[in-house]
Design a protein around this motif. Structure first.
Motif, PDB file in Angstrom:
ATOM      1  N   LEU A   1      32.726  28.612  76.267  1.00  0.00           N
ATOM      2  CA  LEU A   1      33.742  29.442  76.900  1.00  0.00           C
ATOM      3  C   LEU A   1      33.102  30.538  77.743  1.00  0.00           C
ATOM      4  O   LEU A   1      33.477  30.743  78.908  1.00  0.00           O
ATOM      5  CB  LEU A   1      34.645  30.062  75.834  1.00  0.00           C
ATOM      6  CG  LEU A   1      35.645  31.110  76.319  1.00  0.00           C
ATOM      7  CD1 LEU A   1      36.674  30.481  77.242  1.00  0.00           C
ATOM      8  CD2 LEU A   1      36.339  31.791  75.139  1.00  0.00           C
ATOM      9  N   TYR A   2      32.131  31.232  77.175  1.00  0.00           N
ATOM     10  CA  TYR A   2      31.484  32.320  77.918  1.00  0.00           C
ATOM     11  C   TYR A   2      30.777  31.791  79.162  1.00  0.00           C
ATOM     12  O   TYR A   2      30.821  32.425  80.231  1.00  0.00           O
ATOM     13  CB  TYR A   2      30.488  33.061  77.022  1.00  0.00           C
ATOM     14  CG  TYR A   2      29.692  34.100  77.774  1.00  0.00           C
ATOM     15  CD1 TYR A   2      30.260  35.324  78.103  1.00  0.00           C
ATOM     16  CD2 TYR A   2      28.386  33.844  78.174  1.00  0.00           C
ATOM     17  CE1 TYR A   2      29.547  36.274  78.821  1.00  0.00           C
ATOM     18  CE2 TYR A   2      27.661  34.782  78.883  1.00  0.00           C
ATOM     19  CZ  TYR A   2      28.236  36.001  79.204  1.00  0.00           C
ATOM     20  OH  TYR A   2      27.528  36.935  79.918  1.00  0.00           O
ATOM     21  N   ALA A   3      30.136  30.634  79.047  1.00  0.00           N
ATOM     22  CA  ALA A   3      29.435  30.052  80.198  1.00  0.00           C
ATOM     23  C   ALA A   3      30.406  29.785  81.342  1.00  0.00           C
ATOM     24  O   ALA A   3      30.102  30.072  82.518  1.00  0.00           O
ATOM     25  CB  ALA A   3      28.723  28.770  79.780  1.00  0.00           C
ATOM     26  N   ARG A   4      31.592  29.257  81.017  1.00  0.00           N
ATOM     27  CA  ARG A   4      32.572  28.962  82.072  1.00  0.00           C
ATOM     28  C   ARG A   4      33.178  30.245  82.640  1.00  0.00           C
ATOM     29  O   ARG A   4      33.436  30.344  83.846  1.00  0.00           O
ATOM     30  CB  ARG A   4      33.656  28.029  81.536  1.00  0.00           C
ATOM     31  CG  ARG A   4      33.132  26.612  81.321  1.00  0.00           C
ATOM     32  CD  ARG A   4      34.164  25.691  80.726  1.00  0.00           C
ATOM     33  NE  ARG A   4      35.301  25.437  81.585  1.00  0.00           N
ATOM     34  CZ  ARG A   4      36.267  24.563  81.304  1.00  0.00           C
ATOM     35  NH1 ARG A   4      36.187  23.841  80.182  1.00  0.00           N
ATOM     36  NH2 ARG A   4      37.278  24.384  82.135  1.00  0.00           N
ATOM     37  N   LEU A   5      33.400  31.237  81.794  1.00  0.00           N
ATOM     38  CA  LEU A   5      33.931  32.507  82.277  1.00  0.00           C
ATOM     39  C   LEU A   5      32.913  33.217  83.160  1.00  0.00           C
ATOM     40  O   LEU A   5      33.267  33.800  84.191  1.00  0.00           O
ATOM     41  CB  LEU A   5      34.315  33.405  81.098  1.00  0.00           C
ATOM     42  CG  LEU A   5      35.507  32.956  80.255  1.00  0.00           C
ATOM     43  CD1 LEU A   5      35.739  33.917  79.096  1.00  0.00           C
ATOM     44  CD2 LEU A   5      36.780  32.835  81.095  1.00  0.00           C
ATOM     45  N   ASP A   6      31.657  33.176  82.755  1.00  0.00           N
ATOM     46  CA  ASP A   6      30.597  33.802  83.561  1.00  0.00           C
ATOM     47  C   ASP A   6      30.463  33.094  84.900  1.00  0.00           C
ATOM     48  O   ASP A   6      30.306  33.746  85.958  1.00  0.00           O
ATOM     49  CB  ASP A   6      29.280  33.763  82.789  1.00  0.00           C
ATOM     50  CG  ASP A   6      28.160  34.484  83.525  1.00  0.00           C
ATOM     51  OD1 ASP A   6      28.346  35.662  83.886  1.00  0.00           O
ATOM     52  OD2 ASP A   6      27.118  33.859  83.769  1.00  0.00           O
ATOM     53  N   ARG A   7      30.533  31.761  84.875  1.00  0.00           N
ATOM     54  CA  ARG A   7      30.455  30.997  86.123  1.00  0.00           C
ATOM     55  C   ARG A   7      31.657  31.307  87.024  1.00  0.00           C
ATOM     56  O   ARG A   7      31.519  31.429  88.247  1.00  0.00           O
ATOM     57  CB  ARG A   7      30.396  29.502  85.794  1.00  0.00           C
ATOM     58  CG  ARG A   7      30.121  28.619  86.998  1.00  0.00           C
ATOM     59  CD  ARG A   7      29.611  27.250  86.568  1.00  0.00           C
ATOM     60  NE  ARG A   7      30.511  26.574  85.647  1.00  0.00           N
ATOM     61  CZ  ARG A   7      30.215  26.322  84.371  1.00  0.00           C
ATOM     62  NH1 ARG A   7      29.048  26.695  83.871  1.00  0.00           N
ATOM     63  NH2 ARG A   7      31.072  25.691  83.588  1.00  0.00           N
ATOM     64  N   LEU A   8      32.822  31.455  86.427  1.00  0.00           N
ATOM     65  CA  LEU A   8      34.022  31.803  87.191  1.00  0.00           C
ATOM     66  C   LEU A   8      33.876  33.181  87.819  1.00  0.00           C
ATOM     67  O   LEU A   8      34.267  33.390  88.977  1.00  0.00           O
ATOM     68  CB  LEU A   8      35.246  31.769  86.269  1.00  0.00           C
ATOM     69  CG  LEU A   8      36.571  32.227  86.872  1.00  0.00           C
ATOM     70  CD1 LEU A   8      37.016  31.258  87.962  1.00  0.00           C
ATOM     71  CD2 LEU A   8      37.643  32.335  85.788  1.00  0.00           C
ATOM     72  N   SER A   9      33.316  34.130  87.069  1.00  0.00           N
ATOM     73  CA  SER A   9      33.145  35.482  87.610  1.00  0.00           C
ATOM     74  C   SER A   9      32.203  35.489  88.815  1.00  0.00           C
ATOM     75  O   SER A   9      32.395  36.278  89.745  1.00  0.00           O
ATOM     76  CB  SER A   9      32.617  36.418  86.519  1.00  0.00           C
ATOM     77  OG  SER A   9      31.284  36.095  86.164  1.00  0.00           O
ATOM     78  N   LYS A  10      31.205  34.626  88.808  1.00  0.00           N
ATOM     79  CA  LYS A  10      30.301  34.536  89.951  1.00  0.00           C
ATOM     80  C   LYS A  10      30.988  33.884  91.149  1.00  0.00           C
ATOM     81  O   LYS A  10      30.785  34.288  92.295  1.00  0.00           O
ATOM     82  CB  LYS A  10      29.057  33.745  89.562  1.00  0.00           C
ATOM     83  CG  LYS A  10      28.191  34.445  88.520  1.00  0.00           C
ATOM     84  CD  LYS A  10      27.036  33.575  88.066  1.00  0.00           C
ATOM     85  CE  LYS A  10      26.200  34.298  87.011  1.00  0.00           C
ATOM     86  NZ  LYS A  10      25.095  33.450  86.487  1.00  0.00           N
ATOM     87  N   THR A  11      31.841  32.889  90.861  1.00  0.00           N
ATOM     88  CA  THR A  11      32.586  32.230  91.937  1.00  0.00           C
ATOM     89  C   THR A  11      33.532  33.203  92.629  1.00  0.00           C
ATOM     90  O   THR A  11      33.713  33.166  93.849  1.00  0.00           O
ATOM     91  CB  THR A  11      33.382  31.042  91.385  1.00  0.00           C
ATOM     92  OG1 THR A  11      32.495  30.117  90.750  1.00  0.00           O
ATOM     93  CG2 THR A  11      34.147  30.324  92.491  1.00  0.00           C
TER      94      THR A  11
END
Length: 350
Positions: A54-64
């Motif tokens: 979950l954190y990995a996808r949220l972090d990736r979303l924040s960069k996007t």
């Protein structure tokens, strides 16, 4: 950053800064004079197996979305008994955007969401479950609709990967709640949504001990829109929301947003009173044509029907008043925070 105990909530930590790296391409909201902050609210209960993904996808979303907004990730731990809190502590040490509260006991899913909302700071809040059945990446579409002026953007589950029986049961439950509710409630819409800060502030004024947030938010008004999506299967772990919890949530939705159950007693009483009047006329006519009927038969039937009907009528009237008194007197806290991460004692609102 320090975790606190239930009695002493003191923190020694630097001022939190979210997404410190900015460049000229980052968008500034003219109305705010700054970039909007989006809070990702995540209620968790024994989700240690899902937190890293979950954190990995949220972090990736924040960069996007780094050019559009800043982020904070707010977790509410519903007194997990696995490694969930330890993993959240590690994430909070590594990333100051991660904020978390842990309750002193399991307070239920809806209250966990409400307590989470109360500790967000964003201009808009996106609520998502930790099991990754709802795609975090849909926030980009939610965000654009929010910027277009919608105060509530909710996901509509166009397709579920679950059994036909439970799926039919859910649809029937949504239909019942929508039909008897005092205001329309979107069908096939769960708690996967993005809401404006105005809506969050309005929700906090309702200090219900048994909130039904999807109905409460729908009843507030504001400009709302639904976005269809396909719900994925759970990534890891097991569901904490079985049939019993689903029924309990449905009953909460019915009792919180409809007076039909209360008035059912009143309507039943009136119906029985009418039947007793019809019965009286029937037995009087029967007595005229059949004078040899056993003595007392008619009076017993009439008295029993009248008594039941009259008592139901009185109970219905009393129920109407008791419901209003009960709502006024309910004032217990939403939840009690046992520990907190990256949240100062001044920021705790429970």
């Amino acid at each position: 950053m320090k975790a606190s105990g239930a009695r002493s909530l003191k923190f020694e930590q630097p001022e939190i800064k979210v997404n410190q790296k900015r460049d000229a391409s980052m968008q500034i909201d003219p109305a705010m004079g700054r970039r909007p902050l989006i809070s990702i609210a995540v209620p968790v209960l024994n989700e240690a197996d899902n937190l890293d993904a979950l954190y990995a996808r949220l972090d990736r979303l924040s960069k996007t979305m780094a050019s559009k907004c800043d982020f904070e990730f707010v977790f509410s731990d519903n007194h997990s008994d696995d490694r969930t809190w330890e993993m959240l502590s590690a994430l909070a040490r590594r990333d100051p955007r991660v904020r978390a509260i842990r309750f002193s006991k399991n307070v239920g899913f809806q209250r966990s969401i409400l307590a989470n909302y109360m500790h967000t700071r964003g201009d808009a809040v996106m609520q998502i479950d930790a099991d990754l059945q709802d795609p975090p990446e849909l926030l980009e579409q939610f965000f654009d609709l929010w910027r277009d002026g919608y105060h509530v953007v909710y996901g509509i589950r166009a397709k579920r990967r679950e059994g036909a029986v439970i799926n039919t049961f859910r649809k029937f439950g949504y239909w019942v709640i929508d039909k008897i509710s005092e205001h329309p409630i979107p069908r096939d819409a769960g708690d996967f949504r993005l809401v404006d800060r105005k809506v969050i502030d309005s929700v906090q004024k309702f200090r219900s001990t048994s909130p039904y947030l999807r109905g409460l938010i729908a009843g507030l008004g504001f400009k709302q829109i639904g976005v269809p999506y396909e719900r994925a299967a759970r990534v890891a772990g097991s569901s904490k929301f079985g049939l019993a919890q689903l029924i309990r949530l449905g009953l909460t939705g019915v009792f919180n947003h409809s007076v039909v159950p209360l008035r059912l007693a009143t309507y039943s009483g009136v119906l029985l009173l009418c039947l007793s009047v019809v019965g009286t006329i029937y037995y009087l006519a029967l007595k005229l044509f059949h004078p040899d009927l056993p003595r007392g038969l008619a009076s017993i039937h009439i008295l029993v029907l009248f008594g039941i009907g009259f008592q139901s009528l009185l109970l219905g009237i009393l129920g109407e008043y008791l419901q209003r008194i009960y709502i006024l007197l309910r004032a217990e806290p939403t939840a009690i925070v046992e520990q907190a991460l990256n949240i100062s004692s001044e920021e705790l609102k429970l």
